[in-house]
Design a protein around this motif. Sequence first.
Motif, mmCIF file in Angstrom:
data_model
loop_
_atom_site.group_PDB
_atom_site.id
_atom_site.type_symbol
_atom_site.label_atom_id
_atom_site.label_comp_id
_atom_site.label_asym_id
_atom_site.label_seq_id
_atom_site.Cartn_x
_atom_site.Cartn_y
_atom_site.Cartn_z
ATOM 1 N N TYR A 9 0.848 -1.190 0.000
ATOM 2 C CA TYR A 9 0.000 0.000 0.000
ATOM 3 C C TYR A 9 0.883 1.239 0.000
ATOM 4 C CZ TYR A 9 1.065 0.080 5.028
ATOM 5 O OH TYR A 9 1.716 0.116 6.245
ATOM 6 N N ASN A 10 0.298 2.375 -0.313
ATOM 7 C CA ASN A 10 1.008 3.647 -0.288
ATOM 8 C C ASN A 10 1.020 4.206 1.126
ATOM 9 O OD1 ASN A 10 -1.791 3.679 -1.493
ATOM 10 N ND2 ASN A 10 -1.711 5.777 -0.671
ATOM 11 N N GLN A 11 2.192 4.473 1.651
ATOM 12 C CA GLN A 11 2.313 5.049 2.989
ATOM 13 C C GLN A 11 1.735 6.464 3.000
ATOM 14 O OE1 GLN A 11 3.800 3.784 6.097
ATOM 15 N NE2 GLN A 11 2.528 5.532 6.658
ATOM 16 N N PRO A 12 0.658 6.704 3.762
ATOM 17 C CA PRO A 12 0.107 8.066 3.796
ATOM 18 C C PRO A 12 1.158 9.061 4.285
ATOM 19 C CG PRO A 12 -1.428 6.497 4.769
ATOM 20 C CD PRO A 12 -0.140 5.753 4.560
ATOM 21 N N ALA A 13 1.248 10.172 3.609
ATOM 22 C CA ALA A 13 2.218 11.204 3.967
ATOM 23 C C ALA A 13 1.628 12.557 3.637
ATOM 24 C CB ALA A 13 3.529 10.993 3.199
ATOM 25 N N SER A 14 2.059 13.557 4.359
ATOM 26 C CA SER A 14 1.584 14.913 4.114
ATOM 27 C C SER A 14 2.171 15.420 2.802
ATOM 28 C CB SER A 14 1.997 15.828 5.264
ATOM 29 O OG SER A 14 1.515 17.131 5.061
ATOM 30 N N GLY A 15 1.293 15.749 1.861
ATOM 31 C CA GLY A 15 1.766 16.165 0.550
ATOM 32 C C GLY A 15 0.753 17.043 -0.149
ATOM 33 N N ALA A 16 0.698 16.919 -1.467
ATOM 34 C CA ALA A 16 -0.123 17.812 -2.287
ATOM 35 C C ALA A 16 -1.598 17.740 -1.910
ATOM 36 C CB ALA A 16 0.069 17.457 -3.764
ATOM 37 N N TYR A 17 -2.139 16.527 -1.740
ATOM 38 C CA TYR A 17 -3.556 16.406 -1.436
ATOM 39 C C TYR A 17 -3.887 16.977 -0.059
ATOM 40 C CZ TYR A 17 -3.922 13.296 -5.488
ATOM 41 O OH TYR A 17 -3.902 12.769 -6.758
ATOM 42 N N GLY A 21 -6.526 20.069 1.333
ATOM 43 C CA GLY A 21 -7.597 19.650 2.231
ATOM 44 C C GLY A 21 -8.239 18.343 1.812
ATOM 45 N N GLU A 22 -7.503 17.532 1.025
ATOM 46 C CA GLU A 22 -8.043 16.276 0.519
ATOM 47 C C GLU A 22 -7.211 15.074 0.969
ATOM 48 O OE1 GLU A 22 -10.073 18.113 -3.556
ATOM 49 O OE2 GLU A 22 -8.351 16.773 -3.726
ATOM 50 N N GLY A 23 -6.597 15.205 2.133
ATOM 51 C CA GLY A 23 -5.723 14.145 2.627
ATOM 52 C C GLY A 23 -6.450 12.906 3.111
ATOM 53 N N LEU A 24 -7.727 13.029 3.467
ATOM 54 C CA LEU A 24 -8.462 11.874 3.997
ATOM 55 C C LEU A 24 -8.551 10.740 2.980
ATOM 56 C CD1 LEU A 24 -11.374 13.596 5.952
ATOM 57 C CD2 LEU A 24 -9.420 12.373 6.908
ATOM 58 N N ALA A 25 -8.612 11.081 1.700
ATOM 59 C CA ALA A 25 -8.675 10.048 0.665
ATOM 60 C C ALA A 25 -7.389 9.227 0.635
ATOM 61 C CB ALA A 25 -8.930 10.683 -0.699
ATOM 62 N N ILE A 26 -6.263 9.864 0.939
ATOM 63 C CA ILE A 26 -4.975 9.176 0.977
ATOM 64 C C ILE A 26 -4.879 8.312 2.230
ATOM 65 C CG2 ILE A 26 -2.475 9.482 1.015
ATOM 66 C CD1 ILE A 26 -3.825 10.224 -1.620
ATOM 67 N N ALA A 51 4.621 -0.948 3.293
ATOM 68 C CA ALA A 51 4.240 0.422 2.948
ATOM 69 C C ALA A 51 5.246 0.988 1.953
ATOM 70 C CB ALA A 51 4.201 1.285 4.201
ATOM 71 N N LEU A 52 4.785 1.405 0.797
ATOM 72 C CA LEU A 52 5.657 1.947 -0.237
ATOM 73 C C LEU A 52 5.725 3.468 -0.136
ATOM 74 C CD1 LEU A 52 4.530 -0.210 -3.309
ATOM 75 C CD2 LEU A 52 6.424 -0.634 -1.721
ATOM 76 N N LYS A 53 6.933 3.981 -0.308
ATOM 77 C CA LYS A 53 7.162 5.421 -0.242
ATOM 78 C C LYS A 53 7.893 5.867 -1.505
ATOM 79 C CE LYS A 53 7.883 4.928 4.750
ATOM 80 N NZ LYS A 53 8.851 5.096 5.857
ATOM 81 N N PRO A 54 7.668 7.119 -1.932
ATOM 82 C CA PRO A 54 8.423 7.624 -3.077
ATOM 83 C C PRO A 54 9.887 7.851 -2.683
ATOM 84 C CG PRO A 54 7.063 9.357 -2.115
ATOM 85 C CD PRO A 54 6.718 8.087 -1.392
ATOM 86 N N PRO A 55 10.786 7.901 -3.669
ATOM 87 C CA PRO A 55 10.553 7.861 -5.109
ATOM 88 C C PRO A 55 10.257 6.456 -5.611
ATOM 89 C CG PRO A 55 12.892 7.928 -4.704
ATOM 90 C CD PRO A 55 12.217 8.091 -3.358
ATOM 91 N N LEU A 56 9.912 6.344 -6.874
ATOM 92 C CA LEU A 56 9.547 5.064 -7.461
ATOM 93 C C LEU A 56 10.692 4.058 -7.361
ATOM 94 C CD1 LEU A 56 7.239 3.627 -8.937
ATOM 95 C CD2 LEU A 56 8.220 4.426 -11.092
ATOM 96 N N SER A 57 11.917 4.509 -7.528
ATOM 97 C CA SER A 57 13.072 3.603 -7.460
ATOM 98 C C SER A 57 13.180 2.940 -6.091
ATOM 99 C CB SER A 57 14.365 4.360 -7.777
ATOM 100 O OG SER A 57 14.539 5.459 -6.892
ATOM 101 N N LEU A 58 12.867 3.695 -5.022
ATOM 102 C CA LEU A 58 12.887 3.133 -3.669
ATOM 103 C C LEU A 58 11.782 2.093 -3.521
ATOM 104 C CD1 LEU A 58 13.797 3.040 -0.714
ATOM 105 C CD2 LEU A 58 12.275 4.992 -0.272
ATOM 106 N N ALA A 59 10.579 2.410 -4.025
ATOM 107 C CA ALA A 59 9.463 1.470 -3.942
ATOM 108 C C ALA A 59 9.784 0.178 -4.684
ATOM 109 C CB ALA A 59 8.199 2.109 -4.505
ATOM 110 N N GLY A 77 -1.386 4.802 -5.357
ATOM 111 C CA GLY A 77 -0.626 5.906 -5.924
ATOM 112 C C GLY A 77 -0.087 6.816 -4.840
ATOM 113 N N PHE A 78 1.055 7.441 -5.118
ATOM 114 C CA PHE A 78 1.639 8.379 -4.173
ATOM 115 C C PHE A 78 0.865 9.691 -4.195
ATOM 116 C CE2 PHE A 78 5.596 5.887 -5.327
ATOM 117 C CZ PHE A 78 5.603 5.158 -4.139
ATOM 118 N N ASP A 79 0.880 10.383 -3.072
ATOM 119 C CA ASP A 79 0.173 11.655 -2.912
ATOM 120 C C ASP A 79 0.578 12.624 -4.020
ATOM 121 O OD1 ASP A 79 -0.735 14.195 -2.106
ATOM 122 O OD2 ASP A 79 -0.600 13.653 0.006
#
Length: 341
Positions: A9-17, A21-26, A51-59, A77-79
Motif C-alpha cells: 500500500y502507499n504510505q500516507p504522507a503529508s503532501g499535495a492532497y 484539504g483532501e488528505g483523507l482520501a490518501i 508500505a511503499l514510499k516515493p521515489p519510485l526507485s525506492l518502492a 498511488g503516491f500523494d
Amino acid sequence: MTESITIIYNQPASGAYHQLGEGLAIEGVMESVKAVKSVLTRQGYSVQTLALKPPLSLAESELKRIESDIVFNLFEGFDGWPESEAAIALFLEESGVCFTGSPSRALRICENKAEMKKILRSHGIATPDWQVIYPGCAEKLKLAFPCIVKPLGEHASHGLSCDSVVWDVSGLMHQVELIWQNYRNHSLVELFLPGREFRSTVVGNGHLSLLPIEEILYNLPAEKPRLLTYSAKWIKGDEYFVGTSEQCPTNLDHELENKINAIAAAAFLLVGCRSYASIDLRLDNNGEPMVIDINPNPDISSEGGIKYPVKASGMDYTSFIELVLSSARKETSTTLQTIKP
C-alpha cells in the motif's frame, strides 16, 4: 503448506492532497489494509505488510525483496502522483509476481478519463459527450450547458465539489483554472446528466461476478447539483456527506437492471480490468444508462462503499476478500454470473 501474502500500500504522507484539504482520501487506504490483513490472518495465511514510499526507485527496490506467493495490491498511488498506481502494477507484472487488482494497462487507461471514454465510445458503450479543456481555451467548448468539470487524471473524487457543475463560460473558466492550479492537470468537461446514478461492482478474472447494483441517492437542497463530491465521500458532517446515501439492492425493472449489468461487464473487460472494479453510470434524458467512470481497484475497506453490494449479494466480507484473492490466480475462459440479492 501455508500460502504467504504481502499486502502492499502507499504510505500516507503529508503532501499535495493534504495541502488541498483532501488528505483523507490518501489516509483511507489504512482502513483497507487493516480490514484485509485481519481477514487473511484469520483465514490462516502468512501475512506481511509493506508500505511503499516515493521515489519510485525506492518502492521498486522494496518490491524486489518480496518472497510471498501473492501480493495483495492496495497501492493507490503516491500523494499527488496518480500515475504511480499503474507504474507499480507494471513493475509487478514485469517481475512475474502474482498480484490482486487490475493490470497496469487498465489502471493507465482509467487514470486518463478522456482515453477511457474514447475506448468505450469506439466500442459502442454509451458515455456522455466530452472535451478536454485547459486554461485559455474555454471558449472552444462545443458542449451545451450544464457541464461537469473534472480533473482529467484524478480519482477518489479529488477536485469534485458543488461548483464542478457549471452553467456558463464564466463558471467553466473558473473551474478549469482551479484544476490547473491545484492539480497541474487538464480538465475533462462532459455533459452533466441529471438522471439516476448507479454503481456496479464486478469481481473476478475469467469467471466474472456482478454484485447487486447500488443506487446513489441525494437528499440535497434544490440548488445543489446531485453529484458525488469529495466531501460526500470523505468529510463527515458536510452537507454533501449527510445528503448522500447508497441503496443496495435498488429498485430497478428487469430491463434496466440487465442493461446496467451488461454495460458494466463489457466496460470491465474492454479496458482490461481484473480482480475487482466499480463502474459508475447515470441515466440520460431518455432513461438510458451511460458510463461516467470506471474505477479499477476501488476502496475495499470493510466499512467502505463495497459493504453494501457485498451484503446484498449474501456474501460476508471474508468471502469477498477470498474471491478477490482467488482472482489473482490464473483462470482461463471468461464466464459471467449475476448475483441476485
